[in-house]
Design a protein around this motif. Structure first.
Motif, PDB file in Angstrom:
ATOM      1  N   ALA A 101       9.679   3.214  -3.858  1.00 24.75           N
ATOM      2  CA  ALA A 101       9.717   3.541  -2.430  1.00 24.75           C
ATOM      3  C   ALA A 101       8.867   4.773  -2.133  1.00 24.75           C
ATOM      4  O   ALA A 101       8.111   4.808  -1.153  1.00 24.75           O
ATOM      5  CB  ALA A 101      11.159   3.768  -1.989  1.00 24.75           C
ATOM      6  N   GLY A 102       8.953   5.784  -2.968  1.00 20.25           N
ATOM      7  CA  GLY A 102       8.184   7.009  -2.763  1.00 20.25           C
ATOM      8  C   GLY A 102       6.695   6.795  -2.935  1.00 20.25           C
ATOM      9  O   GLY A 102       5.881   7.269  -2.130  1.00 20.25           O
ATOM     10  N   PHE A 103       6.314   6.079  -3.997  1.00 23.02           N
ATOM     11  CA  PHE A 103       4.888   5.854  -4.232  1.00 23.02           C
ATOM     12  C   PHE A 103       4.298   4.923  -3.172  1.00 23.02           C
ATOM     13  O   PHE A 103       3.124   5.055  -2.805  1.00 23.02           O
ATOM     14  CB  PHE A 103       4.657   5.323  -5.642  1.00 23.02           C
ATOM     15  CG  PHE A 103       5.013   6.319  -6.714  1.00 23.02           C
ATOM     16  CD1 PHE A 103       4.599   7.633  -6.630  1.00 23.02           C
ATOM     17  CD2 PHE A 103       5.789   5.944  -7.814  1.00 23.02           C
ATOM     18  CE1 PHE A 103       4.929   8.567  -7.605  1.00 23.02           C
ATOM     19  CE2 PHE A 103       6.140   6.861  -8.793  1.00 23.02           C
ATOM     20  CZ  PHE A 103       5.708   8.172  -8.689  1.00 23.02           C
ATOM     21  N   ASN A 104       5.095   3.971  -2.667  1.00 24.58           N
ATOM     22  CA  ASN A 104       4.636   3.145  -1.546  1.00 24.58           C
ATOM     23  C   ASN A 104       4.293   4.017  -0.339  1.00 24.58           C
ATOM     24  O   ASN A 104       3.296   3.787   0.357  1.00 24.58           O
ATOM     25  CB  ASN A 104       5.706   2.123  -1.155  1.00 24.58           C
ATOM     26  CG  ASN A 104       5.660   0.874  -2.006  1.00 24.58           C
ATOM     27  OD1 ASN A 104       4.697   0.632  -2.722  1.00 24.58           O
ATOM     28  ND2 ASN A 104       6.702   0.071  -1.934  1.00 24.58           N
ATOM     29  N   LYS A 105       5.143   4.993  -0.066  1.00 25.44           N
ATOM     30  CA  LYS A 105       4.913   5.882   1.070  1.00 25.44           C
ATOM     31  C   LYS A 105       3.638   6.711   0.864  1.00 25.44           C
ATOM     32  O   LYS A 105       2.872   6.932   1.806  1.00 25.44           O
ATOM     33  CB  LYS A 105       6.117   6.797   1.272  1.00 25.44           C
ATOM     34  CG  LYS A 105       6.014   7.726   2.462  1.00 25.44           C
ATOM     35  CD  LYS A 105       5.857   6.963   3.774  1.00 25.44           C
ATOM     36  CE  LYS A 105       7.108   6.174   4.128  1.00 25.44           C
ATOM     37  NZ  LYS A 105       6.953   5.514   5.459  1.00 25.44           N
ATOM     38  N   ILE A 106       3.402   7.153  -0.358  1.00 24.39           N
ATOM     39  CA  ILE A 106       2.183   7.908  -0.649  1.00 24.39           C
ATOM     40  C   ILE A 106       0.949   7.026  -0.443  1.00 24.39           C
ATOM     41  O   ILE A 106      -0.075   7.475   0.097  1.00 24.39           O
ATOM     42  CB  ILE A 106       2.231   8.470  -2.084  1.00 24.39           C
ATOM     43  CG1 ILE A 106       3.321   9.553  -2.181  1.00 24.39           C
ATOM     44  CG2 ILE A 106       0.874   9.032  -2.507  1.00 24.39           C
ATOM     45  CD1 ILE A 106       3.659   9.954  -3.600  1.00 24.39           C
ATOM     46  N   ILE A 107       1.039   5.770  -0.869  1.00 21.59           N
ATOM     47  CA  ILE A 107      -0.069   4.823  -0.661  1.00 21.59           C
ATOM     48  C   ILE A 107      -0.331   4.642   0.834  1.00 21.59           C
ATOM     49  O   ILE A 107      -1.484   4.677   1.291  1.00 21.59           O
ATOM     50  CB  ILE A 107       0.256   3.467  -1.330  1.00 21.59           C
ATOM     51  CG1 ILE A 107       0.314   3.624  -2.857  1.00 21.59           C
ATOM     52  CG2 ILE A 107      -0.773   2.404  -0.940  1.00 21.59           C
ATOM     53  CD1 ILE A 107       0.951   2.449  -3.574  1.00 21.59           C
ATOM     54  N   GLU A 108       0.733   4.476   1.613  1.00 23.12           N
ATOM     55  CA  GLU A 108       0.614   4.318   3.064  1.00 23.12           C
ATOM     56  C   GLU A 108      -0.024   5.563   3.696  1.00 23.12           C
ATOM     57  O   GLU A 108      -0.911   5.459   4.559  1.00 23.12           O
ATOM     58  CB  GLU A 108       1.985   4.085   3.685  1.00 23.12           C
ATOM     59  CG  GLU A 108       2.620   2.743   3.338  1.00 23.12           C
ATOM     60  CD  GLU A 108       4.045   2.651   3.829  1.00 23.12           C
ATOM     61  OE1 GLU A 108       4.472   3.541   4.609  1.00 23.12           O
ATOM     62  OE2 GLU A 108       4.748   1.702   3.432  1.00 23.12           O
ATOM     63  N   GLN A 109       0.424   6.726   3.263  1.00 25.07           N
ATOM     64  CA  GLN A 109      -0.111   7.957   3.844  1.00 25.07           C
ATOM     65  C   GLN A 109      -1.562   8.188   3.438  1.00 25.07           C
ATOM     66  O   GLN A 109      -2.344   8.761   4.196  1.00 25.07           O
ATOM     67  CB  GLN A 109       0.774   9.134   3.446  1.00 25.07           C
ATOM     68  CG  GLN A 109       2.146   9.089   4.096  1.00 25.07           C
ATOM     69  CD  GLN A 109       3.009  10.288   3.750  1.00 25.07           C
ATOM     70  OE1 GLN A 109       2.622  11.126   2.938  1.00 25.07           O
ATOM     71  NE2 GLN A 109       4.171  10.377   4.369  1.00 25.07           N
ATOM     72  N   GLY A 110      -1.910   7.741   2.243  1.00 25.57           N
ATOM     73  CA  GLY A 110      -3.308   7.822   1.840  1.00 25.57           C
ATOM     74  C   GLY A 110      -4.190   7.020   2.781  1.00 25.57           C
ATOM     75  O   GLY A 110      -5.271   7.476   3.181  1.00 25.57           O
ATOM     76  N   ASP A 111      -3.740   5.817   3.136  1.00 26.59           N
ATOM     77  CA  ASP A 111      -4.485   5.000   4.090  1.00 26.59           C
ATOM     78  C   ASP A 111      -4.506   5.656   5.471  1.00 26.59           C
ATOM     79  O   ASP A 111      -5.549   5.739   6.125  1.00 26.59           O
ATOM     80  CB  ASP A 111      -3.856   3.601   4.195  1.00 26.59           C
ATOM     81  CG  ASP A 111      -4.258   2.695   3.047  1.00 26.59           C
ATOM     82  OD1 ASP A 111      -5.351   2.900   2.480  1.00 26.59           O
ATOM     83  OD2 ASP A 111      -3.495   1.780   2.711  1.00 26.59           O
ATOM     84  N   ALA A 112      -3.329   6.126   5.927  1.00 28.50           N
ATOM     85  CA  ALA A 112      -3.221   6.701   7.270  1.00 28.50           C
ATOM     86  C   ALA A 112      -4.070   7.953   7.426  1.00 28.50           C
ATOM     87  O   ALA A 112      -4.626   8.216   8.502  1.00 28.50           O
ATOM     88  CB  ALA A 112      -1.758   7.008   7.583  1.00 28.50           C
TER      89      ALA A 112
END
Length: 477
Positions: A101-112
């Motif tokens: 869940a945490g690494f998914n959020k980091i991936i999302e924020q990297g894109d954002a």
């Protein structure tokens, strides 16, 4: 009159909307952002994940026992493979609820944020977590995992598909990672060095290629060919080991934290005997001297001892793991230079590359010694022994035994490699409850039966009974 009522209703609706907006704004805490910053999230999620990987449940109380690197001197039930479906929840629950869940959020924020390096690092670490999970349990939720708004009860993907999916994710991570792009912060593995992350990414791809090599040699070679064609680098020294360096309490190594209050674990007799037989200079690093003076100085506990048998040997007459591993600041190693060299040696031995397998094998042993600051003629003497020399006719034995020694303390990885290479050949105690067998997987947490029942049943139907003795797809022999 009717129009007046409509005006009144419209005014009230507007007023309510305005009040609601003001209340929403009032209820926002300016000191607690609703979206976590990627640097803080990266630090926290990495630390939580590595603590779980290196900690008691998944390392000391299971995989290190299965690989016969450690043993139990008290409360020996786990060393006799007495487990329940609540015994292996930590890797699963932390892996999915926090790590992925945490690494998914980091991936999302990297894109954002338009920062491909956050995305790349998030993909690498998420891939590592999925690898730990599938190596331990087999079929696991992968394609639908971490997407709670879409999939409350995620399906289990077959282990083969998980490995292939991770390989694809790591290839994407390699493409995303760019030392010339935006910087990241919060990286406690490589200190925000993207070039090192690219090397670690390739090392993981090589690890997985060999994990599947006995079941799909064509795919394994394809991955290694891709790595060579890309011209990317691997981990090239112990300074580039992927590891988390701990600090003093309360940020100490989980092993050190356990030994502060418990005294349940000793080094295994299996590995002590092997190190003695090879006159291995790593013995004083891996094992502590016995508290009482004993003829051997270093004494291992036989795996699978009953409580009374272990007690008869005694706490003071058996060796704890070495002080290096008990130190609060001892690193939790994720991927070492020695492992990378052993992997390259095996790839060459299998004919996947044209490198010199024997030379890489010797380099791997030297790298393992150097990891613990052992150098000089002792290393040359060790490698020249007949029992250590590389056997091209049985590369799995040569690499498997030396890799097992080099992976000391990395329970999940040592156990995975021992299952895959079938060396060293380990024997279960007569006191164990699996009829002479050693566990080859973790059993699923019992909560999966109640919370994700149908997908759990489908996985068991596909993979085999939910038992410690059900071999996984990668474990071909």
């Amino acid at each position: 009159m009717k129009n007046n009522k409509l005006y009144i209703l419209a005014f009230l609706a507007l007023a309510f909307s305005s009040c609601k907006k003001e209340l929403d704004e009032i209820n926002i805490n300016p000191n607690a952002p609703e979206v976590a910053q990627p640097d803080y999230l990266l630090t926290g999620t990495t630390k939580t994940t590595v603590d779980t990987y290196w900690g008691v449940t998944n390392n000391m109380n299971s995989s290190l026992l299965f690989a016969q690197q450690w043993a139990k001197v008290q409360y020996t039930e786990e060393d006799r493979f007495i487990f329940s479906n609540s015994s292996f929840t930590a890797l699963w629950s932390t892996g999915y609820a926090q790590s992925i869940a945490g690494f998914n959020k980091i991936i999302e924020q990297g894109d954002a944020q338009g920062n491909p390096n956050y995305k790349g690092v998030g993909l690498v670490l998420r891939s590592w977590v999925f690898l730990l999970l599938t190596d331990a349990y087999g079929d696991i939720p992968y394609s639908q995992a971490g997407k709670i708004k879409q999939f409350v009860t995620p399906v289990y993907d077959k282990q083969k598909d998980v490995y292939y999916g991770i390989l694809s994710d790591l290839k994407a991570a390699q493409a995303a990672l760019d030392p010339a792009s935006k910087a990241i912060a919060g990286d406690v593995i490589y200190g925000n060095n993207i070039a090192s992350w690219k090397k670690f990414t390739n090392a993981l791809r090589l690890r997985i290629a060999l994990r599947i090599a006995d079941k799909d040699a064509t795919k394994a070679k394809q991955v290694i060919d891709e790595l060579q064609a890309e011209g990317g680098a691997y981990i090239s020294s112990n300074a580039e080991n992927a590891q988390l360096k701990y600090d003093v309490s309360p940020q100490q190594n989980p092993v050190a934290a356990s030994f502060e209050t418990r005294n349940d674990y000793r080094i295994s007799k299996t590995i002590v005997d092997k190190l003695f037989a090879l006159n291995d200079p790593r013995l004083p690093v891996y094992a502590s001297k016995t508290e009482n003076t004993t003829p051997q100085t270093y004494v291992g506990i036989p795996n699978g001892s009953t409580n009374s048998e272990a007690s008869a040997i005694g706490l003071a007459n058996s060796s704890k793991p070495g002080t290096y591993f008990l130190d609060a600041k001892a690193p939790a190693v994720i991927f070492s230079y020695a492992e990378l060299l052993f992997d390259r040696a095996e790839a060459a031995a299998r004919g996947f590359t044209t490198e010199n397998a024997e030379d890489l094998y010797k380099q791997a042993i030297r790298a393992s010694f150097a990891q613990y600051n052992i150098s000089g003629t002792a290393v040359d003497t060790y490698i020249s022994q007949a029992a250590v020399q590389y056997d091209a006719a049985n590369y799995k034995k040569s690499i498997g035994e030396q890799k097992w020694i080099a992976l000391f303390g990395q329970g999940l990885e040592a156990w995975a490699e021992q299952r895959r290479l079938d060396y060293p050949q380990l024997t279960a105690s007569v006191n164990t409850v699996l009829s002479g067998k050693i566990p080859v997987r973790f059993i699923y947490p019992g909560t999966e039966q109640s919370l994700n029942g149908q997908n759990y049943k489908n996985a068991v139907s596909s993979q085999g009974a939910d038992l410690l003795t059900t071999k996984l797809w990668f474990d071909a022999f």
